[in-house]
Design a protein around this motif. Structure first.
Motif, PDB file in Angstrom:
ATOM      1  N   VAL A 172     -10.319  -4.712   7.196  1.00 62.12           N
ATOM      2  CA  VAL A 172      -9.526  -5.771   7.813  1.00 62.12           C
ATOM      3  C   VAL A 172      -8.364  -5.210   8.649  1.00 62.12           C
ATOM      4  O   VAL A 172      -7.375  -5.889   8.880  1.00 62.12           O
ATOM      5  CB  VAL A 172      -9.027  -6.805   6.770  1.00 62.12           C
ATOM      6  CG1 VAL A 172     -10.183  -7.672   6.296  1.00 62.12           C
ATOM      7  CG2 VAL A 172      -8.352  -6.121   5.587  1.00 62.12           C
ATOM      8  N   ILE A 182       0.876  -1.174   0.000  1.00 58.01           N
ATOM      9  CA  ILE A 182       0.000   0.000   0.000  1.00 58.01           C
ATOM     10  C   ILE A 182       0.905   1.213   0.000  1.00 58.01           C
ATOM     11  O   ILE A 182       1.515   1.564   1.009  1.00 58.01           O
ATOM     12  CB  ILE A 182      -0.954  -0.010   1.216  1.00 58.01           C
ATOM     13  CG1 ILE A 182      -1.871  -1.228   1.104  1.00 58.01           C
ATOM     14  CG2 ILE A 182      -1.824   1.239   1.244  1.00 58.01           C
ATOM     15  CD1 ILE A 182      -1.703  -2.228   2.161  1.00 58.01           C
ATOM     16  N   CYS A 217      -3.948  -7.085   3.797  1.00 59.22           N
ATOM     17  CA  CYS A 217      -4.695  -6.391   2.736  1.00 59.22           C
ATOM     18  C   CYS A 217      -5.192  -7.385   1.690  1.00 59.22           C
ATOM     19  O   CYS A 217      -4.452  -8.251   1.248  1.00 59.22           O
ATOM     20  CB  CYS A 217      -3.811  -5.344   2.065  1.00 59.22           C
ATOM     21  SG  CYS A 217      -4.543  -4.637   0.570  1.00 59.22           S
ATOM     22  N   VAL A 242      -2.681   0.791  -4.271  1.00 62.35           N
ATOM     23  CA  VAL A 242      -2.587  -0.562  -3.723  1.00 62.35           C
ATOM     24  C   VAL A 242      -2.023  -1.479  -4.806  1.00 62.35           C
ATOM     25  O   VAL A 242      -2.667  -1.706  -5.836  1.00 62.35           O
ATOM     26  CB  VAL A 242      -3.958  -1.080  -3.243  1.00 62.35           C
ATOM     27  CG1 VAL A 242      -3.860  -2.519  -2.755  1.00 62.35           C
ATOM     28  CG2 VAL A 242      -4.518  -0.179  -2.149  1.00 62.35           C
ATOM     29  N   ASN A 278      -9.576  -2.247  -2.468  1.00 55.52           N
ATOM     30  CA  ASN A 278      -9.308  -0.960  -3.129  1.00 55.52           C
ATOM     31  C   ASN A 278     -10.099   0.216  -2.569  1.00 55.52           C
ATOM     32  O   ASN A 278     -10.066   1.309  -3.120  1.00 55.52           O
ATOM     33  CB  ASN A 278      -9.542  -1.042  -4.655  1.00 55.52           C
ATOM     34  CG  ASN A 278      -8.582  -1.988  -5.322  1.00 55.52           C
ATOM     35  OD1 ASN A 278      -7.378  -1.917  -5.083  1.00 55.52           O
ATOM     36  ND2 ASN A 278      -9.094  -2.900  -6.128  1.00 55.52           N
ATOM     37  N   CYS A 293      -9.664   2.005   0.118  1.00 57.33           N
ATOM     38  CA  CYS A 293      -8.815   3.116   0.575  1.00 57.33           C
ATOM     39  C   CYS A 293      -8.355   3.931  -0.635  1.00 57.33           C
ATOM     40  O   CYS A 293      -8.439   5.154  -0.641  1.00 57.33           O
ATOM     41  CB  CYS A 293      -7.626   2.591   1.386  1.00 57.33           C
ATOM     42  SG  CYS A 293      -6.599   1.399   0.516  1.00 57.33           S
ATOM     43  N   ALA A 327     -11.679   3.351   6.057  1.00 54.85           N
ATOM     44  CA  ALA A 327     -12.242   2.554   4.962  1.00 54.85           C
ATOM     45  C   ALA A 327     -11.864   1.081   5.048  1.00 54.85           C
ATOM     46  O   ALA A 327     -12.568   0.226   4.515  1.00 54.85           O
ATOM     47  CB  ALA A 327     -11.777   3.114   3.616  1.00 54.85           C
ATOM     48  N   PHE A 378      -4.665  -0.399   8.615  1.00 50.98           N
ATOM     49  CA  PHE A 378      -4.044   0.892   8.972  1.00 50.98           C
ATOM     50  C   PHE A 378      -4.057   1.185  10.473  1.00 50.98           C
ATOM     51  O   PHE A 378      -4.928   0.728  11.210  1.00 50.98           O
ATOM     52  CB  PHE A 378      -4.808   2.048   8.297  1.00 50.98           C
ATOM     53  CG  PHE A 378      -4.740   2.026   6.799  1.00 50.98           C
ATOM     54  CD1 PHE A 378      -3.645   2.561   6.141  1.00 50.98           C
ATOM     55  CD2 PHE A 378      -5.777   1.484   6.051  1.00 50.98           C
ATOM     56  CE1 PHE A 378      -3.585   2.557   4.756  1.00 50.98           C
ATOM     57  CE2 PHE A 378      -5.728   1.480   4.665  1.00 50.98           C
ATOM     58  CZ  PHE A 378      -4.627   2.011   4.015  1.00 50.98           C
TER      59      PHE A 378
END
Ligand SMILES: Cc1cc2nc3c(=O)[nH]c(=O)nc-3n(C[C@H](O)[C@H](O)[C@H](O)COP(=O)(O)OP(=O)(O)OC[C@H]3O[C@@H](n4cnc5c(N)ncnc54)[C@H](O)[C@@H]3O)c2cc1C
Ligand code: SF4
Ligand code: SF4
Lengths: 590, 80
Positions: B23, B4, B43, B60, B47, B49, B20, B26
């Motif tokens: 999972v 990312i 991740c 990403v 998509n 984020c 956003a 961040f």
């Protein structure tokens, strides 16, 4: 005797909703709209509005319009989808209220595609099927969250609930036996700082989604926490043997290729899709079985011919400008949903290519949702409710298929919202009658110890312990293989169950160095429990019915198996029992 | 593992990417007012984020060879 406040931060509310996806949000809104004075708290592992499945490419809602008779739908459903394991009364209720559910949701979110005259923009999945589809924009969940907030619903984010708290005496680590006391709250922790959070409530609604075992990308958030919490607190589970949804996926990106089952070929160029009938509602488990048999026979790789994939062609047309018939410029105009798909497809195309032929294999989605609920969405534990993907199979309206979606694309969203609205009404009746919950603090202390054990283990041990992801992979290896979970046979399932129990035996080794990994460790525990439920129920059903395919019992056996399989914790053992489906009281019989 | 990639110069600190993610990839750096990619290994390229970043600061980059359970693995042991 400990006090709850000694264990962590205590939150008081009347209605506690665990999970802020579409089901949890509709329950919150329905409760608060009807009774603004009732306190409603949504606890969400990530951020409500963003998390959950409804904004991972979803948005199609099935419903029955005024011209779609419920009887015709039930007739079709019992014969072609649920194979008479449906609770036909509940399914009829859902069907009759499906359009109102969509109108309700749209009155809160204003995200449904409409025609110039204001009517819903409606399509059919395949011509002739007795239901219709409407579509909402990709931000429906987000708008529902904002509306809920405006109504005064409270939110606690980045907090994972692990267990339900009950009233009543507990001994040691064992929760009180089912039926002996009511649910009165929950316990969990902050993903950010690891602090312990305890919730005191009159009623608890579990809306944490289903169990998809962290295998497929967009289904990755469905980790079965609520299912495991319900089971551990003594709630019954039903239809666990059907929680093995799969779709054919592109070999490299592992993203689903919808409709691929209609145009399958082996390496010899032989067409493999002869079992598919014209009015087949959606993918079925036979696609997995066919793939498996051909691969074992050395006839792989298995490919799909995209130009023969009716669904792919039709779906593309539906969203293309000017693509749907001559006089409909755009049936469903959903810029946000289209941006989502375009971004994903442009990336997957780099992996898969965009040729006329795609190599596919069965990707395991699970969509395990077995918490048993009645027509009010109440579990078998007083004060505990379950909705959405936590209980769609368990409510039995879909019968012998993984639910949601239950072989009707678009049914998952409508049913999740419907279950939420229904639970909202039921819970209000309940909280009006009961005093505030008083969770047993000794039980809470025992659960806290269990929940935080992996962190303690990390602090105490010098060497590296068992990382949660390693245990997750062990469960995945026991559930993803087609020969274990889709095309079933006694010996293979026993082997798979053995792998699951082996993983269970390693739970005491789990180690976590921070709250994120502590979450993963507790999720791994939930995955192990769900996989065990799936195999115990699958082994018990000695026939083939609907999605449940047994190589060793290939026939449907109505004389023996018009029964639901039930699972319940009894002193730490998973007890299997059955219950006759009251099919003779229902409109349709085999 | 996915990568990312965030252009922290372009980022305006709106926190959307952090919210956003479904999972928990961040963490938010309160001092710097910038996102931290704490758990990229989790991740799964939804998509969201990237799509919702108002400044276009996120990219990403997908690793299509992430570990994935075999669906046939046990098969050869069951020739039957
Ligand atoms: C790619 C894709 C496309 C789809 N397309 C459609 C479609 O077009 N039509 C259709 O009908 N259905 C579709 N579905 C299915 C549909 O989106 C889901 O069935 C529905 O959104 C489920 O809602 P839910 O609220 O029950 O669960 P979820 O959306 O899974 O929400 C559960 C929430 O609970 C939170 N949570 C989980 N565990 C905990 C915990 N321990 N503590 C606190 N919070 C927790 C999660 O973070 C999440 O926000 C699709 C699904 C996917 C993935
Ligand atoms: S792409 Fe999705 S899963 Fe990956 S970091 Fe962004 S929001 Fe999270
Ligand atoms: S969404 Fe973009 S601008 Fe906002 S915090 Fe994240 S990187 Fe920065």
């Amino acid at each position: 005797m400990k006090a709850l406040g000694d264990l962590g931060i205590v939150h008081d509310t009347e209605v506690l909703i665990v999970g802020g996806g579409i089901a949890g949000l509709t329950a919150a809104i329905a409760t608060k709209e009807k009774s603004p004075a009732t306190q409603v708290l949504v606890v969400e592992k990530n951020f409500s509005g963003w998390a959950g499945q409804a904004n991972k490419g979803a948005g199609v809602f099935m419903f029955l319009g005024p011209d779609d008779p419920v009887e015709r739908f039930l007739d079709y459903h019992t014969h072609n989808i649920g194979c008479f394991l449906e609770d036909q009364e509940l399914l009829a209720l859902f069907a009759a209220e499906s359009q109102a559910t969509i109108e309700n949701l749209d009155s809160w979110c204003h995200t449904f595609c409409r025609n110039a005259d204001g009517s819903l923009a409606v399509d059919t999945f395949k011509p002739g099927l007795p239901w219709r589809l409407a579509a909402a924009e990709h931000d429906t969940q987000m708008k529902a969250q904002r509306y809920a907030k405006r109504l005064g619903v409270d939110f606690l984010e980045k907090t994972m609930v692990v267990d339900v708290l009950k009233e009543g005496a507990a001994s040691g680590n064992a929760p009180p036996a089912a039926g002996t006391s009511r649910a009165a709250g929950a316990i969990g922790f902050s993903l950010l700082d690891g602090s312990c959070h305890l919730f005191r409530a009159k009623a608890v609604i579990l809306a944490t989604g289903g169990q998809s075992y962290r295998i497929m990308s967009m289904w990755n958030g469905a980790r079965g926490d609520g299912i495991a919490a319900a089971y551990r607190t003594g709630a019954q589970v039903r239809n666990a043997e059907f929680g093995a949804f799969m779709q054919l996926v592109n070999k490299r990106s592992k993203e689903p290729l919808l409709g691929a089952e209609d145009a399958l070929y082996n390496a010899k160029g032989e067409c493999l899709s002869s079992w598919r009938r014209e009015f087949e509602p959606d993918v079925d488990s036979m696609a997995g079985a066919v793939w498996y048999r051909e691969m074992l026979a050395g006839n792989g790789p298995i490919v799909t011919h995209n130009d023969e994939n009716w669904l792919l062609q039709h779906t593309t047309k539906r969203t293309e400008k000017g693509g749907h018939g001559d006089d409909t410029p755009e049936l469903w105009n959903r810029p946000k949903a289209e941006a989502f798909w375009e971004r994903l497809l442009s990336k997957t195309a780099a992996a898969d290519g965009r040729g006329p032929v795609s190599e596919v294999f069965p990707g395991f989605l699970g969509e395990f949702s077995p918490v048993r609920v009645d027509h009010q969405m109440a579990t078998t534990v007083a004060g505990l409710y379950a909705i959405g993907n936590t209980a769609t199979s368990g409510c039995a309206m879909a019968g012998a298929v993984p639910a949601s979606p239950g072989r009707i694309r678009g049914k998952a969203l409508t049913s999740s919202a419907w279950m939420g609205i229904r639970a909202g009404a039921a819970v209000l009746d309940y909280v009006g009658e009961v005093p505030p919950g008083q969770p047993d603090a000794d039980l809470a202390a025992a659960l806290k110890k269990q929940i935080f054990a992996p962190l303690r283990r990390h602090e105490q041990s010098r060497g590296p312990g068992l990382e949660p992801i390693d245990l997750v992979r062990q469960v995945q290896a026991a559930i993803a293989p087609v020969g274990y979970s889709i095309y079933k046979k006694k010996g293979r399932m026993e082997e798979a169950l053995g792998l699951v129990l082996e993983a269970q035996g390693r739970i005491p080794e789990l180690s976590a160095d921070d709250p994120h990994h502590l979450a993963a460790a507790n999720e791994a525990r939930a995955m192990i429990l769900c996989a065990e439920m799936f195999y115990r129920a699958s082994l018990a059903r000695e026939e083939s019915r609907g999605w449940h395919l047994r190589e060793d019992f290939p026939e449907r056996n109505d004389a023996m198996w018009l029964k639901w399989i039930l699972l319940q914790d009894q002193d730490g053992e998973m007890h299997v029992s059955t219950e006759e489906v009251p099919v003779h009281h229902y409109p349709f019989q085999p | 593992m996915n990568m990312i990639d965030i252009d922290l110069e372009a980022c305006d600190g709106c926190k959307i990417c952090y919210k956003a993610c479904f999972v928990d990839v961040f963490r938010w750096d309160e001092a710097a007012k910038r996102p931290q990619v704490a758990y990229p290994e989790d991740c799964v390229q939804c998509n969201l984020c990237e799509l919702n970043c108002p400044t276009g600061a996120i990219n990403v980059i997908v690793d299509w060879n992430k570990p994935f359970p075999s669906v046939l693995e046990h098969g050869p042991r069951y020739p039957e």
